[in-house]
Design a protein around this motif. Structure first.
Motif, PDB file in Angstrom:
ATOM      1  N   LEU A  90       0.823  -1.208   0.000  1.00 38.33           N
ATOM      2  CA  LEU A  90       0.000   0.000   0.000  1.00 38.33           C
ATOM      3  C   LEU A  90       0.859   1.262   0.000  1.00 38.33           C
ATOM      4  O   LEU A  90       0.617   2.192  -0.772  1.00 38.33           O
ATOM      5  CB  LEU A  90      -0.943  -0.006   1.202  1.00 38.33           C
ATOM      6  N   LYS A  91       1.868   1.285   0.845  1.00 39.63           N
ATOM      7  CA  LYS A  91       2.739   2.457   0.922  1.00 39.63           C
ATOM      8  C   LYS A  91       3.433   2.708  -0.418  1.00 39.63           C
ATOM      9  O   LYS A  91       3.513   3.843  -0.883  1.00 39.63           O
ATOM     10  CB  LYS A  91       3.770   2.279   2.039  1.00 39.63           C
ATOM     11  N   THR A  92       3.914   1.649  -1.046  1.00 39.08           N
ATOM     12  CA  THR A  92       4.577   1.780  -2.344  1.00 39.08           C
ATOM     13  C   THR A  92       3.610   2.319  -3.399  1.00 39.08           C
ATOM     14  O   THR A  92       3.969   3.206  -4.189  1.00 39.08           O
ATOM     15  CB  THR A  92       5.160   0.424  -2.789  1.00 39.08           C
ATOM     16  N   PHE A  93       2.395   1.809  -3.404  1.00 42.15           N
ATOM     17  CA  PHE A  93       1.378   2.306  -4.340  1.00 42.15           C
ATOM     18  C   PHE A  93       1.125   3.794  -4.111  1.00 42.15           C
ATOM     19  O   PHE A  93       1.132   4.590  -5.058  1.00 42.15           O
ATOM     20  CB  PHE A  93       0.082   1.510  -4.176  1.00 42.15           C
ATOM     21  N   PHE A  94       0.918   4.183  -2.871  1.00 36.82           N
ATOM     22  CA  PHE A  94       0.632   5.588  -2.579  1.00 36.82           C
ATOM     23  C   PHE A  94       1.794   6.493  -2.972  1.00 36.82           C
ATOM     24  O   PHE A  94       1.591   7.560  -3.547  1.00 36.82           O
ATOM     25  CB  PHE A  94       0.310   5.782  -1.093  1.00 36.82           C
ATOM     26  N   GLN A  95       3.018   6.052  -2.678  1.00 38.33           N
ATOM     27  CA  GLN A  95       4.184   6.873  -2.982  1.00 38.33           C
ATOM     28  C   GLN A  95       4.530   6.874  -4.471  1.00 38.33           C
ATOM     29  O   GLN A  95       4.688   7.936  -5.069  1.00 38.33           O
ATOM     30  CB  GLN A  95       5.402   6.378  -2.200  1.00 38.33           C
ATOM     31  N   ASN A  96       4.687   5.692  -5.044  1.00 39.66           N
ATOM     32  CA  ASN A  96       5.196   5.601  -6.407  1.00 39.66           C
ATOM     33  C   ASN A  96       4.164   5.907  -7.476  1.00 39.66           C
ATOM     34  O   ASN A  96       4.506   6.498  -8.500  1.00 39.66           O
ATOM     35  CB  ASN A  96       5.780   4.209  -6.666  1.00 39.66           C
ATOM     36  N   VAL A  97       2.947   5.483  -7.264  1.00 35.18           N
ATOM     37  CA  VAL A  97       1.912   5.695  -8.286  1.00 35.18           C
ATOM     38  C   VAL A  97       1.172   7.003  -8.043  1.00 35.18           C
ATOM     39  O   VAL A  97       1.011   7.810  -8.959  1.00 35.18           O
ATOM     40  CB  VAL A  97       0.923   4.507  -8.351  1.00 35.18           C
ATOM     41  N   LEU A  98       0.733   7.233  -6.823  1.00 35.17           N
ATOM     42  CA  LEU A  98      -0.072   8.424  -6.540  1.00 35.17           C
ATOM     43  C   LEU A  98       0.748   9.633  -6.116  1.00 35.17           C
ATOM     44  O   LEU A  98       0.209  10.723  -5.962  1.00 35.17           O
ATOM     45  CB  LEU A  98      -1.111   8.095  -5.456  1.00 35.17           C
ATOM     46  N   ASN A  99       2.065   9.435  -5.911  1.00 31.07           N
ATOM     47  CA  ASN A  99       2.977  10.517  -5.560  1.00 31.07           C
ATOM     48  C   ASN A  99       2.616  11.177  -4.227  1.00 31.07           C
ATOM     49  O   ASN A  99       2.687  12.384  -4.074  1.00 31.07           O
ATOM     50  CB  ASN A  99       3.033  11.563  -6.681  1.00 31.07           C
ATOM     51  N   ILE A 100       2.243  10.363  -3.263  1.00 34.78           N
ATOM     52  CA  ILE A 100       1.910  10.831  -1.922  1.00 34.78           C
ATOM     53  C   ILE A 100       3.202  10.845  -1.094  1.00 34.78           C
ATOM     54  O   ILE A 100       4.057   9.986  -1.262  1.00 34.78           O
ATOM     55  CB  ILE A 100       0.862   9.889  -1.272  1.00 34.78           C
TER      56      ILE A 100
END
Length: 160
Positions: A84-94
């Motif tokens: 989840l953290k990787t998705f938020f950071q890498n894809v959504l740029n959070i």
């Protein structure tokens, strides 16, 4: 992640213990209290529950150690958090802090199917960076959402 009927709080304990053990650090109840910013009494109660579920071994003021079953549960929780953290950071740029905070909340309720799809999509985006770039460019484009209204809870001013 509701194996063994674990609450979100108990899962957080397992994850904290797992992180410490993966860093080859001994962790005691007081360390968990500090890391999770909770009282020592609450930690003692939670650790007793984890002992009764066969997920840790622990004696008052001693080291907390994951059992093989506890290690398996903790790895699942940690794995889910990181996907989840990787998705938020890498894809959504959070930002990393916001990504981690939200991953911690969602990791307790997400289904395996949705988690698998998020992982697959994240992997696909990481292997095809042009997709992420196109998304970010489109998101910043004024016309990207011109035909859609995104509602936020504050839009309703407490009215239903």
């Amino acid at each position: 992640m509701a194996d063994k009927n674990l609450t979100a709080g108990l899962e957080d304990y397992l994850e904290t213990i797992y992180i410490a053990s993966s860093e080859n650090k001994t962790i005691k109840g007081i360390d968990i209290a500090r890391r999770l910013n909770i009282s020592r009494a609450s930690v003692s109660e939670a650790l007793s529950k984890l002992v009764s579920k066969g997920l840790i071994t622990y004696e008052s003021y001693g080291a907390v150690i994951l059992t093989p079953e506890g290690l398996s549960e903790a790895r699942k929780i940690y794995y889910t958090h990181n996907i989840l953290k990787t998705f938020f950071q890498n894809v959504l740029n959070i930002s990393p802090d916001e990504a981690s905070e939200n991953a911690c909340k969602i990791e307790h309720i997400i289904s395996d199917n949705i988690l698998d799809e998020i992982k697959n999509f994240t992997d696909y985006c990481n292997n095809n960076p042009e997709i992420i770039e196109k998304y970010r460019q489109g998101k910043n484009n004024d016309t990207y959402l011109s035909d859609r209204k995104i509602f936020r809870p504050t839009d309703f001013n407490g009215k239903s």
